[in-house]
Design a protein around this motif. Sequence first.
Motif, mmCIF file in Angstrom:
data_model
loop_
_atom_site.group_PDB
_atom_site.id
_atom_site.type_symbol
_atom_site.label_atom_id
_atom_site.label_comp_id
_atom_site.label_asym_id
_atom_site.label_seq_id
_atom_site.Cartn_x
_atom_site.Cartn_y
_atom_site.Cartn_z
ATOM 1 N N GLU A 3 37.644 61.564 9.418
ATOM 2 C CA GLU A 3 38.090 60.249 8.953
ATOM 3 C C GLU A 3 38.700 59.438 10.100
ATOM 4 O O GLU A 3 39.166 59.996 11.092
ATOM 5 N N ILE A 4 38.713 58.136 9.901
ATOM 6 C CA ILE A 4 39.075 57.219 10.988
ATOM 7 C C ILE A 4 39.551 55.919 10.344
ATOM 8 O O ILE A 4 39.205 55.639 9.196
ATOM 9 N N LEU A 5 40.342 55.132 11.064
ATOM 10 C CA LEU A 5 40.796 53.855 10.494
ATOM 11 C C LEU A 5 40.858 52.771 11.559
ATOM 12 O O LEU A 5 40.863 53.060 12.759
ATOM 13 N N ALA A 6 40.921 51.533 11.095
ATOM 14 C CA ALA A 6 41.097 50.384 11.993
ATOM 15 C C ALA A 6 42.270 49.559 11.488
ATOM 16 O O ALA A 6 42.493 49.445 10.275
ATOM 17 N N THR A 7 43.036 49.007 12.441
ATOM 18 C CA THR A 7 44.181 48.171 12.060
ATOM 19 C C THR A 7 43.833 46.702 12.274
ATOM 20 O O THR A 7 42.792 46.366 12.828
ATOM 21 N N GLU A 8 44.768 45.863 11.875
ATOM 22 C CA GLU A 8 44.637 44.435 12.202
ATOM 23 C C GLU A 8 44.667 44.287 13.729
ATOM 24 O O GLU A 8 45.232 45.130 14.423
ATOM 25 N N PRO A 9 44.083 43.212 14.269
ATOM 26 C CA PRO A 9 44.142 43.014 15.720
ATOM 27 C C PRO A 9 45.513 42.495 16.165
ATOM 28 O O PRO A 9 46.129 41.680 15.463
ATOM 29 N N VAL A 10 45.956 42.982 17.307
ATOM 30 C CA VAL A 10 47.212 42.494 17.911
ATOM 31 C C VAL A 10 46.963 42.302 19.411
ATOM 32 O O VAL A 10 45.937 42.737 19.928
ATOM 33 N N ASN A 11 47.917 41.690 20.116
ATOM 34 C CA ASN A 11 47.769 41.537 21.566
ATOM 35 C C ASN A 11 47.621 42.897 22.225
ATOM 36 O O ASN A 11 48.152 43.893 21.733
ATOM 37 N N GLU A 12 46.971 42.901 23.390
ATOM 38 C CA GLU A 12 46.719 44.190 24.045
ATOM 39 C C GLU A 12 48.032 44.854 24.472
ATOM 40 O O GLU A 12 48.830 44.266 25.201
ATOM 41 N N ILE A 13 48.231 46.092 23.975
ATOM 42 C CA ILE A 13 49.397 46.870 24.441
ATOM 43 C C ILE A 13 48.964 48.242 24.950
ATOM 44 O O ILE A 13 49.704 48.906 25.658
ATOM 45 N N LEU A 14 47.736 48.650 24.584
ATOM 46 C CA LEU A 14 47.299 50.003 24.965
ATOM 47 C C LEU A 14 46.030 49.910 25.797
ATOM 48 O O LEU A 14 45.017 49.383 25.327
ATOM 49 N N GLY A 15 46.071 50.421 27.017
ATOM 50 C CA GLY A 15 44.892 50.409 27.887
ATOM 51 C C GLY A 15 43.932 51.538 27.538
ATOM 52 O O GLY A 15 42.875 51.317 26.944
ATOM 53 N N PRO A 16 44.298 52.779 27.871
ATOM 54 C CA PRO A 16 43.336 53.881 27.705
ATOM 55 C C PRO A 16 43.258 54.415 26.280
ATOM 56 O O PRO A 16 44.122 54.139 25.454
ATOM 57 N N MET A 17 42.237 55.177 26.019
ATOM 58 C CA MET A 17 42.176 56.012 24.814
ATOM 59 C C MET A 17 43.215 57.120 25.023
ATOM 60 O O MET A 17 43.244 57.768 26.072
ATOM 61 N N VAL A 18 44.072 57.336 24.037
ATOM 62 C CA VAL A 18 45.043 58.437 24.117
ATOM 63 C C VAL A 18 44.566 59.526 23.172
ATOM 64 O O VAL A 18 44.209 59.247 22.015
ATOM 65 N N MET A 19 44.555 60.758 23.671
ATOM 66 C CA MET A 19 44.000 61.845 22.861
ATOM 67 C C MET A 19 44.863 63.092 23.005
ATOM 68 O O MET A 19 45.328 63.409 24.112
ATOM 69 N N SER A 20 45.103 63.768 21.892
ATOM 70 C CA SER A 20 45.820 65.045 21.954
ATOM 71 C C SER A 20 45.030 66.078 21.161
ATOM 72 O O SER A 20 44.713 65.843 19.991
ATOM 73 N N PHE A 21 44.718 67.194 21.808
ATOM 74 C CA PHE A 21 43.967 68.238 21.102
ATOM 75 C C PHE A 21 44.895 69.010 20.165
ATOM 76 O O PHE A 21 44.483 69.421 19.095
ATOM 77 N N SER A 22 46.180 69.198 20.542
ATOM 78 C CA SER A 22 47.036 69.941 19.611
ATOM 79 C C SER A 22 47.419 69.104 18.398
ATOM 80 O O SER A 22 47.545 69.634 17.305
ATOM 81 N N TYR A 23 47.590 67.808 18.577
ATOM 82 C CA TYR A 23 47.836 66.958 17.398
ATOM 83 C C TYR A 23 46.514 66.590 16.709
ATOM 84 O O TYR A 23 46.504 66.039 15.628
ATOM 85 N N ASN A 24 45.414 66.864 17.426
ATOM 86 C CA ASN A 24 44.085 66.642 16.874
ATOM 87 C C ASN A 24 43.810 65.160 16.595
ATOM 88 O O ASN A 24 43.187 64.820 15.596
ATOM 89 N N ILE A 25 44.336 64.285 17.450
ATOM 90 C CA ILE A 25 44.145 62.850 17.185
ATOM 91 C C ILE A 25 43.659 62.100 18.433
ATOM 92 O O ILE A 25 43.816 62.571 19.561
ATOM 93 N N TYR A 26 43.094 60.930 18.170
ATOM 94 C CA TYR A 26 42.774 59.996 19.243
ATOM 95 C C TYR A 26 43.126 58.595 18.772
ATOM 96 O O TYR A 26 43.116 58.312 17.562
ATOM 97 N N CYS A 27 43.448 57.715 19.736
ATOM 98 C CA CYS A 27 43.846 56.357 19.379
ATOM 99 C C CYS A 27 43.487 55.422 20.530
ATOM 100 O O CYS A 27 43.775 55.721 21.682
ATOM 101 N N GLN A 28 42.838 54.323 20.212
ATOM 102 C CA GLN A 28 42.461 53.355 21.239
ATOM 103 C C GLN A 28 42.644 51.953 20.691
ATOM 104 O O GLN A 28 42.706 51.753 19.473
ATOM 105 N N GLN A 29 42.727 50.979 21.605
ATOM 106 C CA GLN A 29 42.735 49.580 21.171
ATOM 107 C C GLN A 29 41.421 48.941 21.634
ATOM 108 O O GLN A 29 41.044 49.054 22.804
#
Length: 379
Positions: A228-254
Amino acid sequence: MKNKASVVIIGGGITGVSIAFNLAKAGVKDVVLLEKKYLAYGATGRCGAGVRQQWGTKQNCILARESVKIFENIKDVLNVDIDIEFKQKGYLLLAFTEKEWNQFHKNVQLQNSLGINSKLLTPDEAKDIVPFLNTEKLLGAAYYEKDGHANPFLTTLAYAKAAENLGVEINKGVEVLDILVEYRKIKGIYTSHGFIETDKVVNAAGGWSQKIGKMVGVDLPVYSERHEILATEPVNEILGPMVMSFSYNIYCQQTPHGSFIMGYGPKEKVESLKSTWQFLETMAEKVTYLLPPTKNLRVVRQWAGYYNMSPDHQPIVSKCEEVEGFYLAIGFSGHGFMLAPAVGILMKDIILENELTWDVVLDIGRFKRNEIIKEPSVV
Ligand SMILES: Cc1cc2nc3c(=O)[nH]c(=O)nc-3n(C[C@H](O)[C@H](O)[C@H](O)COP(=O)(O)OP(=O)(O)OC[C@H]3O[C@@H](n4cnc5c(N)ncnc54)[C@H](O)[C@@H]3O)c2cc1C
């Protein structure tokens, strides 16, 4: 729709259109692609479209490295004027356990040996890249600035247009119902719109590829997991890279439009494309802990798609030994978008019986030969 084809490709996701384009580019005539719904209906249109070269096996590193070269020059490669929104803003991979941190050391060594100049970072260095990152319990991170993400719909469209320009027939809304096999040889395909005579069929049906295998009497070593995956409303850029954690099992990008896209992956062998409130709750808990400003974001949409899993989390790009003329581009295990440009080239090599463009072992026989090296760095 044609009733005779040199090659029929099942599946209008990124894998199918990349194979179609590469076959046509190599001069193969009468290539037909069949998609039961619309292009990118499957995992491709539901994915995070992250593109990373920081892998833990040689095959995945090479496929991703070569695909990035193509993504970087996609307009020239495809000769179509579609911006696929490929942005190289890096991937920051977080290590919270000793096991993970040791693995990152090995991965970076492997990647560097293959020309992927990733590096290890201290928690403070990671914070220089993402200032609001919660570094509590963080042991370190791995980073490569040439990783990034693209728009999966536009990328699929670009490949499809390029394939059509070279004469491929793309049929949407045409479902493959059965495959005719005689004396272990492909003879044709039954579809919702009639029969197509052919002696070559490529199974690029993603999360449905097992069902296609059954049509020729083969039990493929892949299975589908709901993610599963989700999208949020758009906001000004605050996050450059994709952040990923294998132990938390998540990824997040803008994304370039400002929306955040994020997902996590409980290993669920569920045959359903429904998204759940449990996902929303757990995702929110995890992401707001790691990236606190995300607590201010409003979710606009959530959805689910299939990961088509292989036993070693590496793709199967191969002939099928049991049935002559049956080819497999399956088992992408959560990273098929980013590998598709290279996979299309390899499948073209296999069908045309050329030497493989890159030195990779992706044939289905590896499982019987017991040559499994499992990709360790997956969500
Ligand atoms: C939530 C999520 C996040 C992901 N994030 C990433 C990521 O960040 N980066 C990345 O690289 N990968 C990611 N992936 C994985 C990636 O999406 C897949 O590996 C990739 O899209 C597979 O492409 P495909 O073309 O092989 O399969 P699909 O895109 O699934 O395409 C298969 C197509 O076959 C069609 N089909 C099936 N059966 C039939 C039939 N009988 N007749 C005709 N057509 C048929 C389907 O309709 C479908 O369109 C993610 C996947 C999910 C679910």
